[in-house]
Write a protein that holds these residues in place. Structure first.
Motif, PDB file in Angstrom:
ATOM      1  N   ASN A 299      -2.066   2.427   4.833  1.00  0.00           N
ATOM      2  CA  ASN A 299      -3.059   1.749   3.993  1.00  0.00           C
ATOM      3  C   ASN A 299      -4.312   2.592   3.819  1.00  0.00           C
ATOM      4  OD1 ASN A 299      -4.115   1.612   6.544  1.00  0.00           O
ATOM      5  ND2 ASN A 299      -4.096  -0.608   6.685  1.00  0.00           N
ATOM      6  N   SER A 302      -6.605   2.877  -0.164  1.00  0.00           N
ATOM      7  CA  SER A 302      -5.855   2.035  -1.095  1.00  0.00           C
ATOM      8  C   SER A 302      -6.840   1.237  -1.940  1.00  0.00           C
ATOM      9  CB  SER A 302      -4.916   1.097  -0.328  1.00  0.00           C
ATOM     10  OG  SER A 302      -5.640   0.348   0.617  1.00  0.00           O
ATOM     11  N   ARG A 307      -3.268  -0.135  -5.765  1.00  0.00           N
ATOM     12  CA  ARG A 307      -2.336  -1.161  -5.308  1.00  0.00           C
ATOM     13  C   ARG A 307      -1.637  -1.830  -6.484  1.00  0.00           C
ATOM     14  NH1 ARG A 307      -6.064  -4.565  -1.269  1.00  0.00           N
ATOM     15  NH2 ARG A 307      -4.343  -6.046  -1.544  1.00  0.00           N
ATOM     16  N   GLN A 312       2.514  -1.938  -5.910  1.00  0.00           N
ATOM     17  CA  GLN A 312       3.314  -3.082  -6.339  1.00  0.00           C
ATOM     18  C   GLN A 312       4.542  -2.691  -7.162  1.00  0.00           C
ATOM     19  OE1 GLN A 312       0.789  -6.064  -8.130  1.00  0.00           O
ATOM     20  NE2 GLN A 312      -0.647  -6.069  -6.411  1.00  0.00           N
ATOM     21  N   ARG A 318       5.570  -6.483  -4.196  1.00  0.00           N
ATOM     22  CA  ARG A 318       4.899  -6.782  -2.935  1.00  0.00           C
ATOM     23  C   ARG A 318       3.660  -5.917  -2.769  1.00  0.00           C
ATOM     24  NH1 ARG A 318       9.650  -5.992   1.278  1.00  0.00           N
ATOM     25  NH2 ARG A 318      10.067  -4.282  -0.181  1.00  0.00           N
ATOM     26  N   ASP A 319       2.602  -6.515  -2.239  1.00  0.00           N
ATOM     27  CA  ASP A 319       1.349  -5.805  -2.009  1.00  0.00           C
ATOM     28  C   ASP A 319       1.260  -5.397  -0.542  1.00  0.00           C
ATOM     29  OD1 ASP A 319      -1.033  -4.632  -2.539  1.00  0.00           O
ATOM     30  OD2 ASP A 319      -2.043  -6.431  -3.263  1.00  0.00           O
ATOM     31  N   LEU A 320       0.207  -4.650  -0.210  1.00  0.00           N
ATOM     32  CA  LEU A 320       0.048  -4.154   1.155  1.00  0.00           C
ATOM     33  C   LEU A 320       0.035  -5.254   2.214  1.00  0.00           C
ATOM     34  CD1 LEU A 320      -2.494  -1.203   0.778  1.00  0.00           C
ATOM     35  CD2 LEU A 320      -0.062  -1.091   1.279  1.00  0.00           C
ATOM     36  N   PRO A 321      -0.634  -6.403   2.008  1.00  0.00           N
ATOM     37  CA  PRO A 321      -0.588  -7.438   3.052  1.00  0.00           C
ATOM     38  C   PRO A 321       0.808  -7.960   3.351  1.00  0.00           C
ATOM     39  CG  PRO A 321      -2.421  -7.841   1.555  1.00  0.00           C
ATOM     40  CD  PRO A 321      -1.591  -6.753   0.940  1.00  0.00           C
ATOM     41  N   GLN A 322       1.764  -7.769   2.450  1.00  0.00           N
ATOM     42  CA  GLN A 322       3.125  -8.255   2.655  1.00  0.00           C
ATOM     43  C   GLN A 322       4.052  -7.192   3.223  1.00  0.00           C
ATOM     44  OE1 GLN A 322       4.022  -9.416  -1.338  1.00  0.00           O
ATOM     45  NE2 GLN A 322       2.830 -11.309  -1.240  1.00  0.00           N
ATOM     46  N   THR A 325       2.294  -2.171   7.650  1.00  0.00           N
ATOM     47  CA  THR A 325       1.325  -1.112   7.358  1.00  0.00           C
ATOM     48  C   THR A 325       0.897  -0.410   8.637  1.00  0.00           C
ATOM     49  OG1 THR A 325      -0.508  -2.696   7.466  1.00  0.00           O
ATOM     50  CG2 THR A 325       0.495  -2.299   5.313  1.00  0.00           C
ATOM     51  N   SER A 327      -2.485   2.347   9.973  1.00  0.00           N
ATOM     52  CA  SER A 327      -3.746   3.013   9.633  1.00  0.00           C
ATOM     53  C   SER A 327      -3.634   4.526   9.698  1.00  0.00           C
ATOM     54  CB  SER A 327      -4.857   2.544  10.582  1.00  0.00           C
ATOM     55  OG  SER A 327      -4.504   2.813  11.937  1.00  0.00           O
TER      56      SER A 327
END
Length: 483
Positions: A299, A302, A307, A312, A318-322, A325, A327
């Motif tokens: 991530n 980003s 994103r 996506q 799907r986005d990063l929270p899904q 990930t 660091s």
């Protein structure tokens, strides 16, 4: 004025221009029409007296991007004057044609927004007129800002470590040949052994099958000898080929020996070629397969536009929270960096002028990439957008933009992608990592030779014991000879 037929007619300036269109100039008694301006000349000095506020990226040391590489891809400046860069030189070309003036306004990233998102915020608020840099065009940004016609096409995708594309560490001694080839060779060698054993049995039957009990049988009299000879030849140990005076035996053994030697030569050449080159293969085929293998999505840097435009589409909406990930970047483990090629060059200093020496440490997976266009971006309702969209295609058609791209972005799309199903032809010498396999092959051959010699000795002893016991039994059972 004198017309073409020589007649003299008087006009006022306003009535003549309204009737004949283009303006001209008087040269003596004749009125010379000016040529109609087309192409770039039609827009010369069209924005004279217009002042543009140019927002540009001001990346600090904690952004992770190399300032030199980023400036090459965006804009280089000194004392408020643009001196170069990919988009910077495009701005200078537009200024030379349209004649506007400019002033630079740096925009840095904050804890909540990236520098690119801050530029969008500044343009939308009207605090800047144009961005002096490349900005991804997304649906959300397209609703907020005005984008020009595209002047550059780039590729985005999953960036991984180059080391994960090398598969030479999975080297095996059986690698040059497929399983079916090994089975075929084993079948041929087994058939040859059986044929030689059959020839020996027929030879013994033709000689009567009787052996002198006192004399040791010759080594070629036993079938085990022929089997072990061919087995030793098959192991490429240079076993001594012994045979009696029959020409057919020598021809049969020589044919099997030459066949084994030819197979061994082909195998050795292919084996050395496999060790002398570096082969590349991708560790996964799709991003879903990578996630199943335990890869994580980095991530790092980003932005919202990245994103929406890169993450996506590549991850199926799907986005990063899904996603799983991390660091860390791709050089710190099995991490994927979903990024544009230009930002990748800035992160890892892959372009000439950066501090990275040698080959770029990362590459982009060729099966997980998308193309997108770059455009100049302006504040909403920019009044000169149609004029800019007229000039940019003229610069592209005349080859001016291609020269600018070659100067500031020499890396092409093929240089960014990971090499897959290919070999590195520049590696022509053995290294320590490959030399160990040579010693392993020699050790395997030595062990095979020891096993063959041991089996031959055991078989010879068993055959000798069997023949002597058989001869003694025959001598006891045969009738005594009469004088």
């Amino acid at each position: 004025m004198i017309a073409k037929n020589g007649s003299l007619r008087m006009y006022s300036g306003s009535s003549f221009h309204s009737r004949h269109g283009p303006r001209g100039e008087c040269r003596g008694p004749r009125y010379i029409h000016r040529q109609r301006r087309t192409g770039l000349s039609a827009s010369l000095r069209a924005m004279s007296g217009v002042h543009l506020r140019l927002a540009h990226l001001a990346l600090g040391g904690d952004s992770g991007l190399d300032p030199m590489v980023v400036n090459n891809l965006h804009m280089m400046h000194r004392n408020g004057t643009i001196t170069g860069g990919l988009v910077g030189e495009l701005v200078l070309l537009l200024q030379g044609v349209l004649g506007f003036s400019y002033s630079l306004h740096p925009v840095a990233h904050t804890t909540n927004l990236s520098a690119w998102d801050r530029v969008v915020e500044e343009l939308y608020a009207g605090r800047a007129d144009m961005m002096a840099g490349k900005l991804l065009r997304s649906l959300m940004r397209g609703r907020l800002l005005d984008f020009s016609c595209p002047f550059l096409t780039e590729r985005s995708g999953a960036v991984i470590d180059q080391r994960y594309t090398h598969v030479l560490n999975r080297f095996r001694m059986t690698q040059p040949l497929e399983s079916r080839a090994w089975y075929a060779l084993l079948a041929v060698q087994t058939a040859a052994v059986l044929v030689l054993c059959l020839v020996t049995w027929c030879h013994l039957r033709m000689r009567g099958g009787s052996l002198d009990a006192e004399a040791d049988p010759p080594p070629e009299a036993g079938a085990s000898f022929w089997f072990l000879i061919v087995l030793g030849v098959f192991c490429q140990q240079g076993a001594v080929v012994r045979a009696d005076g029959a020409l057919s035996y020598r021809l049969a053994i020589s044919a099997v020996y030459l066949l084994s030697f030819f197979i061994f030569a082909c195998y050795s050449g292919t084996l050395l070629a496999q060790m002398a080159i570096t082969r590349y293969e991708m560790p996964f085929a799709t991003l879903n397969q990578a996630l199943e293998q335990g890869w994580r999505v980095s991530n790092f840097t980003s932005s919202l536009g990245l994103r929406e435009t890169v993450v996506q589409p590549l991850m199926g909406g799907r986005d990063l929270p899904q996603l799983p990930t991390s660091s860390d970047g791709p050089l710190q483990g099995r991490n994927l960096l979903l990024m544009t090629s230009a930002t990748t060059d800035g992160l890892f200093r892959c372009l000439p002028g950066g501090s990275q020496e040698g080959q770029c440490p990362v590459c982009m997976h060729p099966g997980t990439t998308i193309r997108h266009d770059y455009s100049l971006v302006f504040r909403p309702h920019f009044p000169y957008l149609r004029l800019v969209n007229y000039v940019i295609p003229q610069l592209i058609d005349r080859g001016i933009m291609s020269r600018v791209l070659r100067r500031w972005q020499p890396r092409g799309i093929s240089d960014i992608l990971c090499p897959t199903n290919t070999v590195a032809l520049e590696k022509t010498q053995f290294g320590v990592d490959n030399l160990k396999y040579v010693f392993l092959i020699v050790l395997a051959g030595t062990l095979s030779a020891i096993v063959v010699l041991f089996m031959e000795r055991v078989a010879s002893l068993l055959s000798m014991v069997y023949d002597r016991s058989h001869a003694s039994l025959y001598n006891r059972l045969r009738p005594p000879l009469r004088a």
